[in-house]
Each structure stands twice: as C-alpha cells, then as structure tokens.
Write a protein that holds these residues in place. Structure first.
Motif, mmCIF file in Angstrom:
data_model
loop_
_atom_site.group_PDB
_atom_site.id
_atom_site.type_symbol
_atom_site.label_atom_id
_atom_site.label_comp_id
_atom_site.label_asym_id
_atom_site.label_seq_id
_atom_site.Cartn_x
_atom_site.Cartn_y
_atom_site.Cartn_z
ATOM 1 N N SER A 56 -18.703 -6.228 -3.151
ATOM 2 C CA SER A 56 -19.692 -5.903 -2.125
ATOM 3 C C SER A 56 -19.939 -4.393 -2.064
ATOM 4 C CB SER A 56 -19.235 -6.406 -0.755
ATOM 5 O OG SER A 56 -19.111 -7.813 -0.735
ATOM 6 N N LEU B 92 -26.509 -9.112 -1.391
ATOM 7 C CA LEU B 92 -26.483 -9.227 0.066
ATOM 8 C C LEU B 92 -26.252 -7.882 0.734
ATOM 9 C CD1 LEU B 92 -26.496 -10.917 2.641
ATOM 10 C CD2 LEU B 92 -24.041 -11.324 2.296
ATOM 11 N N SER C 252 -17.641 -21.895 -6.600
ATOM 12 C CA SER C 252 -18.306 -21.548 -5.342
ATOM 13 C C SER C 252 -17.948 -20.126 -4.917
ATOM 14 C CB SER C 252 -17.935 -22.542 -4.239
ATOM 15 O OG SER C 252 -16.527 -22.581 -4.046
ATOM 16 N N MET C 253 -16.667 -19.760 -5.042
ATOM 17 C CA MET C 253 -16.258 -18.402 -4.686
ATOM 18 C C MET C 253 -16.850 -17.393 -5.662
ATOM 19 S SD MET C 253 -14.747 -16.739 -2.398
ATOM 20 C CE MET C 253 -14.100 -15.121 -2.031
ATOM 21 N N THR C 254 -16.943 -17.774 -6.927
ATOM 22 C CA THR C 254 -17.570 -16.898 -7.920
ATOM 23 C C THR C 254 -19.017 -16.612 -7.531
ATOM 24 O OG1 THR C 254 -16.153 -17.643 -9.729
ATOM 25 C CG2 THR C 254 -18.286 -16.706 -10.333
ATOM 26 N N GLY C 255 -19.729 -17.643 -7.092
ATOM 27 C CA GLY C 255 -21.113 -17.449 -6.662
ATOM 28 C C GLY C 255 -21.216 -16.512 -5.473
ATOM 29 N N ILE C 256 -20.304 -16.645 -4.537
ATOM 30 C CA ILE C 256 -20.299 -15.760 -3.358
ATOM 31 C C ILE C 256 -20.022 -14.321 -3.780
ATOM 32 C CG2 ILE C 256 -19.078 -15.200 -1.223
ATOM 33 C CD1 ILE C 256 -18.612 -18.233 -0.887
ATOM 34 N N ILE C 257 -19.050 -14.141 -4.679
ATOM 35 C CA ILE C 257 -18.707 -12.790 -5.147
ATOM 36 C C ILE C 257 -19.893 -12.146 -5.858
ATOM 37 C CG2 ILE C 257 -17.282 -11.503 -6.793
ATOM 38 C CD1 ILE C 257 -15.006 -13.492 -6.097
ATOM 39 N N SER D 211 -23.100 -12.892 -5.615
ATOM 40 C CA SER D 211 -24.255 -12.678 -4.743
ATOM 41 C C SER D 211 -24.014 -11.600 -3.697
ATOM 42 C CB SER D 211 -24.638 -13.986 -4.048
ATOM 43 O OG SER D 211 -23.590 -14.441 -3.210
ATOM 44 N N SER D 212 -22.762 -11.230 -3.459
ATOM 45 C CA SER D 212 -22.465 -10.201 -2.459
ATOM 46 C C SER D 212 -23.087 -8.858 -2.826
ATOM 47 C CB SER D 212 -20.953 -10.047 -2.293
ATOM 48 O OG SER D 212 -20.353 -9.518 -3.472
ATOM 49 N N LEU E 234 -14.068 -9.954 -3.603
ATOM 50 C CA LEU E 234 -15.332 -10.041 -2.867
ATOM 51 C C LEU E 234 -15.632 -8.735 -2.150
ATOM 52 C CD1 LEU E 234 -17.738 -11.554 -1.620
ATOM 53 C CD2 LEU E 234 -16.153 -12.439 0.120
#
Length: 216
Positions: A104, A53, A42-47, A49-50, A100
């Motif tokens: 970003s 974003l 889940s954290m990998t997906g957030i990283i 996709s940042s 992250l």
C-alpha cells in the motif's frame, strides 16, 4: 543561468526515473512471489489492488495540500521515502498483512506524481509547458521499462527478494538527489472551496481526458 537550468532539469528527470524505477522493479514477479509464499489468491488480489486504492485515496489530498501550502519539495521527498520504506518492508516481510501494508505504501509513493509534474513544468516558460510534459513523461516511461526489464533479470538471477533490494536502493538514491531540488517559486492559493471542485468537475476537457485515462 542556462547551465543551472539544464542541471536542474537533468536532476529532476533523474529523480523521476528513480521514483518509477523503484515502484516497478518487483512488479513483474510480485504475484508469483506471493503464490510461492502460500498466500491465498483472494489475499493476493487485495495486496495487488492496494497499490491503486491508496492512490485513489491520497492523490487528490496530496495535490490540495501541495497547492494550498506550497510544499512541493516535501511531497517529492515523501514519495521517495514511501517507496524506499515500501521496498524495505516487502524485503523483510513474510506475513500477508505486513505485505499488504508495505505494498500500500508503494501507492502512497506514486500518489505524489501529479506534484512531480507540477513542479517540473514550473521550471519552463508558458510557451514550453507542453514540451515539458513530453520530457517528464519520457522519464516516467523509461523508469518503468528499465525497472520491469532489470527487475525480472535480477529476480531470476539472485532471487525474488533481490528485486525489493534493488527497488529500495533506487528510492534511496532518488531521495538523496531530491535534497538538491529547488522549491518552485509559487504563492499559496489558499484553501479550496467546494465550489472549486464543482467547477473542475464540469470542465469538459477534464471529463474527456479522464475518460481516456480510465479506458487506458
């Protein structure tokens, strides 16, 4: 005069290659790198996709500020600086939140891309604008392909973090070269009004090509 113009175009295309090279050098191995560090899916997906974003958040404001105040060179240098900071930060980071943050920053870096295009085509007469887009898109694609190819080889040979180092090196070289980029001659357009956005949103060509980009 012609010689100076050719030198300017070569310089700008080189900077474009380096921007995209630095942005994609570690992309082929990033998800595997995060997995090997024990970071959750889940954290990998957030990283991951940042990256998109931050582009969503910054591309339009950067474009507005650049047009309003005619700071194109400053944004070109900002993009390369953000790319260098992103790669250096990723090289030294182990904590998920730090990773992250620095990933970003890579999105912030390429949020300046529209300003690169606007600056480059300003070097051409009106009848050659379409040709200029072809030139800079070729540099854009070459930078991505070369980074994806070499980044994977470097990571396999010298370890994953070496791809971050290669990325940072490319960004620093690009930043050094960008000092010589001349500011295009343009007059300030003043602050945009809400009506300007509504006018753009109703443009049929903009809607059509935005839809194509979304599908791609």
């Amino acid at each position: 005069m012609l010689k100076n113009n050719i030198s300017r175009l070569v310089l700008f295309n080189a900077i474009t290659v380096l921007l995209w090279f630095s942005s994609y050098t570690y992309v082929p191995i990033l998800s595997v790198y995060l997995k090997d560090m024990g970071i959750s899916y889940s954290m990998t997906g957030i990283i991951l996709s940042s990256y998109g974003l931050t582009q969503l958040l910054f591309r339009i404001p950067f474009g507005i500020l650049s047009d309003t105040y005619n700071f194109r060179k400053a944004f070109i240098m900002l993009g390369l600086s953000a790319s260098a900071a992103s790669s250096i930060g990723l090289y030294f980071s182990d904590a998920p939140l730090a990773i992250l943050l620095f990933r970003s920053l890579a999105g912030v870096a390429v949020s300046t891309w529209a300003i690169y295009i606007a600056t480059f085509i300003s070097y051409f007469p009106a009848e050659e604008k379409a040709k200029s887009i072809g030139y800079i898109n070729a540099s854009f694609s070459f930078g991505q392909v070369a980074a994806t190819f070499l980044g994977g080889i470097i990571a396999a040979s010298c370890g994953a973090r070496s791809a971050f180092a290669l990325s940072a090196g490319a960004a620093v070289i690009g930043l050094s070269l960008s000092i010589a980029v001349p500011e295009p001659n343009a007059t300030s357009k003043g602050a945009l009004k809400p009506a300007d956005f509504l006018y753009a949103a109703r443009d049929k060509d903009l809607i059509f090509f935005s839809a194509l980009a979304a599908v791609m």
